[in-house]
Write a protein that holds these residues in place. Structure first.
Motif, PDB file in Angstrom:
ATOM      1  N   VAL A 151      -1.481  -2.021 -11.412  1.00 12.43           N
ATOM      2  CA  VAL A 151      -1.472  -1.146 -10.241  1.00 12.43           C
ATOM      3  C   VAL A 151      -2.899  -0.677  -9.959  1.00 12.43           C
ATOM      4  CG1 VAL A 151      -0.778   1.141  -9.413  1.00 12.43           C
ATOM      5  CG2 VAL A 151       0.910  -0.379 -10.461  1.00 12.43           C
ATOM      6  N   CYS A 152      -3.279  -0.682  -8.690  1.00 14.60           N
ATOM      7  CA  CYS A 152      -4.589  -0.180  -8.281  1.00 14.60           C
ATOM      8  C   CYS A 152      -4.422   1.163  -7.575  1.00 14.60           C
ATOM      9  CB  CYS A 152      -5.268  -1.152  -7.309  1.00 14.60           C
ATOM     10  SG  CYS A 152      -5.826  -2.698  -8.025  1.00 14.60           S
ATOM     11  N   SER A 153      -5.468   1.958  -7.595  1.00 13.71           N
ATOM     12  CA  SER A 153      -5.479   3.197  -6.828  1.00 13.71           C
ATOM     13  C   SER A 153      -6.897   3.507  -6.397  1.00 13.71           C
ATOM     14  CB  SER A 153      -4.923   4.362  -7.651  1.00 13.71           C
ATOM     15  OG  SER A 153      -4.908   5.557  -6.877  1.00 13.71           O
ATOM     16  N   ARG A 154      -7.014   4.140  -5.256  1.00 10.13           N
ATOM     17  CA  ARG A 154      -8.333   4.594  -4.829  1.00 10.13           C
ATOM     18  C   ARG A 154      -8.616   5.942  -5.481  1.00 10.13           C
ATOM     19  NH1 ARG A 154      -6.967   9.627  -3.306  1.00 10.13           N
ATOM     20  NH2 ARG A 154      -5.790   9.824  -1.367  1.00 10.13           N
ATOM     21  N   PHE A 155      -9.880   6.194  -5.773  1.00  2.65           N
ATOM     22  CA  PHE A 155     -10.307   7.443  -6.395  1.00  2.65           C
ATOM     23  C   PHE A 155     -11.654   7.874  -5.820  1.00  2.65           C
ATOM     24  CE2 PHE A 155      -7.595   5.652  -9.813  1.00  2.65           C
ATOM     25  CZ  PHE A 155      -6.760   6.740 -10.048  1.00  2.65           C
ATOM     26  N   ALA A 156     -12.013   9.115  -6.092  1.00  2.00           N
ATOM     27  CA  ALA A 156     -13.356   9.600  -5.768  1.00  2.00           C
ATOM     28  C   ALA A 156     -14.200   9.743  -7.030  1.00  2.00           C
ATOM     29  CB  ALA A 156     -13.272  10.953  -5.054  1.00  2.00           C
TER      30      ALA A 156
ATOM     31  N   LEU B 117       0.868  -1.180   0.000  1.00  2.00           N
ATOM     32  CA  LEU B 117       0.000   0.000   0.000  1.00  2.00           C
ATOM     33  C   LEU B 117       0.905   1.231   0.000  1.00  2.00           C
ATOM     34  CD1 LEU B 117      -2.682  -1.063   2.649  1.00  2.00           C
ATOM     35  CD2 LEU B 117      -2.707  -1.400   0.172  1.00  2.00           C
ATOM     36  N   THR B 118       0.611   2.204  -0.872  1.00  2.00           N
ATOM     37  CA  THR B 118       1.496   3.356  -1.017  1.00  2.00           C
ATOM     38  C   THR B 118       0.757   4.678  -0.856  1.00  2.00           C
ATOM     39  OG1 THR B 118       1.205   3.587  -3.411  1.00  2.00           O
ATOM     40  CG2 THR B 118       2.905   2.049  -2.656  1.00  2.00           C
ATOM     41  N   LEU B 119       1.483   5.661  -0.339  1.00  2.00           N
ATOM     42  CA  LEU B 119       1.053   7.065  -0.306  1.00  2.00           C
ATOM     43  C   LEU B 119       2.262   7.879  -0.755  1.00  2.00           C
ATOM     44  CD1 LEU B 119      -0.120   5.672   2.689  1.00  2.00           C
ATOM     45  CD2 LEU B 119      -1.624   7.635   2.279  1.00  2.00           C
ATOM     46  N   LEU B 120       2.360   8.122  -2.060  1.00  2.00           N
ATOM     47  CA  LEU B 120       3.531   8.744  -2.662  1.00  2.00           C
ATOM     48  C   LEU B 120       3.114   9.773  -3.696  1.00  2.00           C
ATOM     49  CD1 LEU B 120       5.611   5.487  -3.327  1.00  2.00           C
ATOM     50  CD2 LEU B 120       5.989   7.113  -1.454  1.00  2.00           C
ATOM     51  N   TYR B 121       3.947  10.786  -3.901  1.00  2.00           N
ATOM     52  CA  TYR B 121       3.718  11.735  -4.981  1.00  2.00           C
ATOM     53  C   TYR B 121       4.356  11.201  -6.265  1.00  2.00           C
ATOM     54  CZ  TYR B 121       1.997  14.820  -1.330  1.00  2.00           C
ATOM     55  OH  TYR B 121       1.271  15.349  -0.283  1.00  2.00           O
ATOM     56  N   THR B 122       4.203  11.918  -7.351  1.00  2.00           N
ATOM     57  CA  THR B 122       4.518  11.391  -8.677  1.00  2.00           C
ATOM     58  C   THR B 122       5.954  10.892  -8.805  1.00  2.00           C
ATOM     59  OG1 THR B 122       2.908  12.941  -9.602  1.00  2.00           O
ATOM     60  CG2 THR B 122       4.426  11.875 -11.141  1.00  2.00           C
ATOM     61  N   ALA B 123       6.930  11.704  -8.428  1.00  2.00           N
ATOM     62  CA  ALA B 123       8.336  11.301  -8.589  1.00  2.00           C
ATOM     63  C   ALA B 123       8.638  10.042  -7.797  1.00  2.00           C
ATOM     64  CB  ALA B 123       9.260  12.436  -8.153  1.00  2.00           C
ATOM     65  N   GLN B 124       8.103   9.941  -6.579  1.00  2.00           N
ATOM     66  CA  GLN B 124       8.366   8.769  -5.757  1.00  2.00           C
ATOM     67  C   GLN B 124       7.618   7.538  -6.283  1.00  2.00           C
ATOM     68  OE1 GLN B 124       7.367  11.850  -4.145  1.00  2.00           O
ATOM     69  NE2 GLN B 124       9.567  12.258  -4.293  1.00  2.00           N
TER      70      GLN B 124
ATOM     71  N   PRO C   8       5.493  -6.929  -6.979  1.00  2.00           N
ATOM     72  CA  PRO C   8       4.572  -7.185  -5.871  1.00  2.00           C
ATOM     73  C   PRO C   8       3.362  -7.989  -6.335  1.00  2.00           C
ATOM     74  CG  PRO C   8       5.231  -4.868  -5.926  1.00  2.00           C
ATOM     75  CD  PRO C   8       5.714  -5.485  -7.205  1.00  2.00           C
ATOM     76  N   ARG C   9       2.831  -8.812  -5.431  1.00  2.00           N
ATOM     77  CA  ARG C   9       1.612  -9.548  -5.777  1.00  2.00           C
ATOM     78  C   ARG C   9       0.477  -8.567  -6.066  1.00  2.00           C
ATOM     79  NH1 ARG C   9       3.623 -12.472  -1.271  1.00  2.00           N
ATOM     80  NH2 ARG C   9       4.404 -14.542  -1.841  1.00  2.00           N
ATOM     81  N   ALA C  10       0.449  -7.504  -5.283  1.00  2.00           N
ATOM     82  CA  ALA C  10      -0.555  -6.463  -5.492  1.00  2.00           C
ATOM     83  C   ALA C  10      -0.008  -5.156  -4.967  1.00  2.00           C
ATOM     84  CB  ALA C  10      -1.863  -6.823  -4.785  1.00  2.00           C
ATOM     85  N   LEU C  11      -0.306  -4.065  -5.670  1.00  2.00           N
ATOM     86  CA  LEU C  11       0.071  -2.738  -5.207  1.00  2.00           C
ATOM     87  C   LEU C  11      -1.165  -1.850  -5.315  1.00  2.00           C
ATOM     88  CD1 LEU C  11       3.307  -0.723  -5.894  1.00  2.00           C
ATOM     89  CD2 LEU C  11       1.058   0.393  -5.980  1.00  2.00           C
ATOM     90  N   ILE C  12      -1.565  -1.287  -4.182  1.00  2.00           N
ATOM     91  CA  ILE C  12      -2.735  -0.413  -4.144  1.00  2.00           C
ATOM     92  C   ILE C  12      -2.288   0.944  -3.622  1.00  2.00           C
ATOM     93  CG2 ILE C  12      -5.069  -0.070  -3.277  1.00  2.00           C
ATOM     94  CD1 ILE C  12      -5.220  -3.084  -2.770  1.00  2.00           C
ATOM     95  N   ALA C  13      -2.464   1.959  -4.427  1.00  2.00           N
ATOM     96  CA  ALA C  13      -2.055   3.314  -4.063  1.00  2.00           C
ATOM     97  C   ALA C  13      -3.218   4.081  -3.457  1.00  2.00           C
ATOM     98  CB  ALA C  13      -1.541   4.053  -5.295  1.00  2.00           C
ATOM     99  N   PHE C  14      -2.885   4.923  -2.504  1.00  2.00           N
ATOM    100  CA  PHE C  14      -3.868   5.855  -1.980  1.00  2.00           C
ATOM    101  C   PHE C  14      -3.690   7.181  -2.727  1.00  2.00           C
ATOM    102  CE2 PHE C  14      -4.173   2.636   1.160  1.00  2.00           C
ATOM    103  CZ  PHE C  14      -5.436   2.767   1.726  1.00  2.00           C
ATOM    104  N   GLY C  15      -4.047   7.124  -4.010  1.00  2.00           N
ATOM    105  CA  GLY C  15      -4.000   8.313  -4.855  1.00  2.00           C
ATOM    106  C   GLY C  15      -2.600   8.851  -5.019  1.00  2.00           C
ATOM    107  N   GLY C  16      -2.442  10.153  -4.754  1.00  2.00           N
ATOM    108  CA  GLY C  16      -1.144  10.791  -4.889  1.00  2.00           C
ATOM    109  C   GLY C  16      -0.639  10.727  -6.322  1.00  2.00           C
ATOM    110  N   GLY C  17       0.637  10.400  -6.475  1.00  2.00           N
ATOM    111  CA  GLY C  17       1.253  10.396  -7.798  1.00  2.00           C
ATOM    112  C   GLY C  17       0.693   9.361  -8.742  1.00  2.00           C
ATOM    113  N   TYR C  18       0.082   8.312  -8.224  1.00  2.00           N
ATOM    114  CA  TYR C  18      -0.471   7.276  -9.085  1.00  2.00           C
ATOM    115  C   TYR C  18      -1.699   7.772  -9.836  1.00  2.00           C
ATOM    116  CZ  TYR C  18       2.690   4.127  -6.624  1.00  2.00           C
ATOM    117  OH  TYR C  18       3.813   3.519  -6.106  1.00  2.00           O
TER     118      TYR C  18
END
Length: 424
Positions: free
Chosen positions: A297-302, A249-256, A271-281
């Motif tokens: 890659v997965c990411s949460r969105f609104a 699970l990640t919380l990163l901005y675009t460069a990271q 990774p077996r799975a990568l889910i981002a909490f938005g940010g750069g993803y």
């Protein structure tokens, strides 16, 4: 005196272009006494400038719709201007935060003192929003945020701060709900690794993940914090790989975000799975530069472009956005659009330019979901001024673009677990 944003004259001329949007495509100048000034904060330069540009465009489109006449079933769309203020137009004053907390706060001061704004909208990085809204609190000016998710922002007891978008806790609940459903299908989710920026956004999110991990009987086996300016992430990636987590699970901005993908590739680790909490993803730059490495890659969105296709109102606004900017509407633009529309409705409901009256109208805001472009229950603020109607969804990169995969009952694509091996 706070430093101007690329020159006050440029800022005001840009605002006038937005304010003169009107019916029939003709530009009819609007007199100053017929306008209502609102400020908009965005990082339109610096490392996340593409995101700042998307949020600015979303805000501009909302103002254009309010100021003009459009056959879109949104409040304030069909008539020109704010009817309870004698059809006054909104003038948007855009200020560049450059991702700086001190600059963001200074821009609020300047927008109020020089721009005579009645309210401020925007912000992106949670730390910048925290500092900027603290300044607006002292000035007793409403601040409406749509794009910063740190849960602590609405836990400060501020009187003048409101958030229309989901908090990180809201997003966390939908992500862990998806993980729990995967578990019920036989997927092992016992070991979680978290990679996050060492700032308010990342640290708040990491703490939230640790709290929710028990919901799936999982443990955080790696908690890796990186400085927001860091670009080489081989060591953090190696730390994660050594723990062999079931999900990252990640919380990163675009460069990271890009650096982490490249670091995993250099270590021949997928990774077996990568889910981002938005940010750069969520930044279009991530999909463009990560290419095949973004697959799965997965990411949460609104916001969901897939769901927008099934909602006539959202589809019409997304179509107008594409026509104006020759680019698809995305999550950042949609959240900024919704924040500005919410503020515009509050100003109209108040029938006043007085910040205190606008604040009172925001407290009493109750916009049904059908009157927004978001897949939400609507906009209604609780005692902490968090929108209780905001909801999150999860999307996954399939063939180079995000597709809706959760909730499963409205998914437009099947969740791939484990992630595809492309780009690994």
């Amino acid at each position: 005196m706070p430093r101007p944003v690329a020159g006050v004259a440029v800022l005001l001329s840009t605002a006038l272009l937005v304010a003169t949007a009107c019916t029939g495509g003709a530009d009819v100048p609007v007199q100053p006494h017929r306008t209502v000034n609102i400020g908009f904060l965005a990082p339109v330069s610096g490392p996340v400038a593409t995101v700042g540009t998307d949020t600015r465009r979303g805000a501009e489109l909302a103002v254009e719709i309010v100021n003009g006449r459009y056959p879109i079933p949104l409040p304030l769309a069909k008539g020109a201007g704010l009817p309870r203020l004698h059809n006054a137009r909104i003038r948007l004053l855009v200020a560049d935060t450059h991702g700086s907390t001190t600059r963001g706060a200074a821009e609020v001061e300047q927008l109020v003192t020089d721009g005579q704004v009645v309210a401020v909208v925007g912000g992106y990085e949670s730390a910048v929003t925290e500092a900027s809204s603290a300044r607006s609190e002292k000035l007793k000016i409403p601040f409406v945020n749509g794009g910063s998710s740190a849960s602590s922002l609405t836990e400060r007891g501020l009187d003048w701060f409101f958030r229309t978008g989901p908090s990180e806790l809201d997003y966390g609940r939908v992500v862990f709900s998806m993980l729990k459903e995967r578990q019920s299908m036989g997927t092992s989710i016992r070991r979680i690794a978290v990679v996050h920026t060492d700032d308010q956004y990342g640290n708040d999110g990491a703490a939230m993940i640790k709290r929710l991990a028990s919901h799936v009987d999982a443990h955080v086996v790696a908690d890796v914090a990186v400085e927001s300016g860091t670009e080489g992430l081989v060591d953090p990636a190696r730390t994660v790989a050594q723990e062999e987590p079931d999900v990252v699970l990640t919380l990163l901005y675009t460069a990271q975000a890009l650096a982490l993908q490249e670091s995993f590739r250099s270590l021949a680790h997928r990774p077996r799975a990568l889910i981002a909490f938005g940010g750069g993803y969520a930044d279009p730059v991530f999909l463009r530069e990560a290419r095949a490495g973004a697959e799965g890659v997965c990411s949460r969105f609104a916001w969901s472009a897939d769901l927008a296709e099934r909602n006539p109102t959202a589809k019409a606004v997304a179509g107008l956005y594409r026509k104006r900017y020759r680019a698809p509407m995305n999550d950042d633009a949609a959240r900024a659009f919704t924040a500005v529309m919410t503020l515009a409705q509050a100003i109209n409901d108040a029938g006043s330019r007085r910040p205190a009256d606008i604040r009172s109208a925001l407290v009493n805001t109750d916009v049904p979901g059908r009157d927004t472009i978001m897949p939400w229950d609507g906009v209604k603020f609780d005692d902490n001024h968090q929108n209780i109607g905001a909801r999150g969804i999860v999307e996954q990169v399939h063939a180079g673009r995000y597709r809706l995969v959760y909730p499963f009952d409205v998914a437009q694509a099947e969740l791939e677990w484990p992630m595809t091996s492309d780009g690994g």
